[in-house]
Design a protein around this motif. Structure first.
Motif, mmCIF file in Angstrom:
data_model
loop_
_atom_site.group_PDB
_atom_site.id
_atom_site.type_symbol
_atom_site.label_atom_id
_atom_site.label_comp_id
_atom_site.label_asym_id
_atom_site.label_seq_id
_atom_site.Cartn_x
_atom_site.Cartn_y
_atom_site.Cartn_z
ATOM 1 N N GLN A 33 7.988 27.693 25.252
ATOM 2 C CA GLN A 33 7.041 28.626 24.292
ATOM 3 C C GLN A 33 8.218 29.631 24.119
ATOM 4 O O GLN A 33 8.991 30.091 24.617
ATOM 5 C CB GLN A 33 6.141 28.994 24.713
ATOM 6 N N MET B 41 8.480 33.870 21.645
ATOM 7 C CA MET B 41 8.024 34.805 20.784
ATOM 8 C C MET B 41 9.097 35.451 19.996
ATOM 9 O O MET B 41 10.139 35.470 20.779
ATOM 10 C CB MET B 41 7.176 35.842 21.613
ATOM 11 N N ARG C 198 4.644 44.258 20.003
ATOM 12 C CA ARG C 198 4.009 43.143 19.401
ATOM 13 C C ARG C 198 4.969 42.071 18.871
ATOM 14 O O ARG C 198 5.926 42.559 18.033
ATOM 15 C CB ARG C 198 2.930 43.826 18.222
ATOM 16 N N ALA C 199 4.856 41.066 19.131
ATOM 17 C CA ALA C 199 5.780 39.824 18.630
ATOM 18 C C ALA C 199 5.296 39.819 16.975
ATOM 19 O O ALA C 199 4.081 40.149 16.481
ATOM 20 C CB ALA C 199 5.365 38.651 19.073
ATOM 21 N N ARG C 200 6.029 38.923 16.282
ATOM 22 C CA ARG C 200 5.631 38.786 14.847
ATOM 23 C C ARG C 200 4.471 38.055 14.668
ATOM 24 O O ARG C 200 3.722 38.087 13.643
ATOM 25 C CB ARG C 200 7.072 37.966 14.027
ATOM 26 N N ASP C 201 4.166 37.236 15.534
ATOM 27 C CA ASP C 201 2.850 36.300 15.387
ATOM 28 C C ASP C 201 1.564 37.235 15.849
ATOM 29 O O ASP C 201 0.508 36.688 16.061
ATOM 30 C CB ASP C 201 2.866 35.159 16.147
ATOM 31 N N GLY C 202 1.781 38.505 16.380
ATOM 32 C CA GLY C 202 0.714 39.131 16.647
ATOM 33 C C GLY C 202 0.416 39.564 17.911
ATOM 34 O O GLY C 202 -0.378 40.228 18.634
ATOM 35 N N ARG C 203 1.146 38.653 18.952
ATOM 36 C CA ARG C 203 0.650 38.612 20.352
ATOM 37 C C ARG C 203 1.758 39.985 20.823
ATOM 38 O O ARG C 203 2.489 40.458 20.287
ATOM 39 C CB ARG C 203 1.358 37.470 21.022
ATOM 40 N N THR C 204 0.835 40.370 21.985
ATOM 41 C CA THR C 204 1.517 41.564 22.696
ATOM 42 C C THR C 204 2.253 41.238 23.732
ATOM 43 O O THR C 204 1.760 40.189 24.544
ATOM 44 C CB THR C 204 0.393 42.574 23.251
ATOM 45 N N VAL C 205 3.568 41.489 23.959
ATOM 46 C CA VAL C 205 4.503 41.001 25.024
ATOM 47 C C VAL C 205 5.005 42.147 25.554
ATOM 48 O O VAL C 205 5.113 43.150 25.512
ATOM 49 C CB VAL C 205 5.547 40.231 24.428
ATOM 50 N N ARG C 206 5.085 41.866 26.957
ATOM 51 C CA ARG C 206 5.662 42.862 28.040
ATOM 52 C C ARG C 206 6.678 42.298 28.836
ATOM 53 O O ARG C 206 6.626 41.210 29.600
ATOM 54 C CB ARG C 206 4.602 43.535 28.841
ATOM 55 N N PHE D 99 4.552 31.327 31.850
ATOM 56 C CA PHE D 99 5.111 32.536 31.229
ATOM 57 C C PHE D 99 6.098 33.236 31.824
ATOM 58 O O PHE D 99 6.227 34.388 31.855
ATOM 59 C CB PHE D 99 3.657 33.405 31.156
#
Length: 81
Positions: free
Chosen positions: A5, A7, A32-40, A67
């Protein structure tokens, strides 16, 4: 093998802000990724992408179904990634 997967993120980190990461005062990047998910992810991933202007560009974070990060690469912002 399961497909990975990914982001896509856009970063615009000023040199002064990056110094906080470099000096260890900040160890994680949260965005925030382009698709709206938050990533750390760990700040150390930025090291090979830093210039005297900071860290700027579009990046692809690829991870497995658990992940776990597989890859972190700069991409052309106009590509379909």
């Amino acid at each position: 093998m399961n497909p990975s997967q990914y982001m896509v993120i856009d970063l615009n980190i000023h040199p002064d802000e990056y110094l906080r990461h470099y000096r260890g005062k900040v160890t994680q990047v949260v965005c925030r990724a382009r698709d709206g998910r938050t990533v750390r992810f760990p700040s150390a991933l930025l090291q090979r992408h830093v210039t005297h202007d900071g860290v700027h560009g579009t990046f692809r974070l690829e991870f497995d179904n658990n992940f776990k990060l597989i890859a972190f690469n700069r991409v052309d912002p106009s590509s379909s990634v």
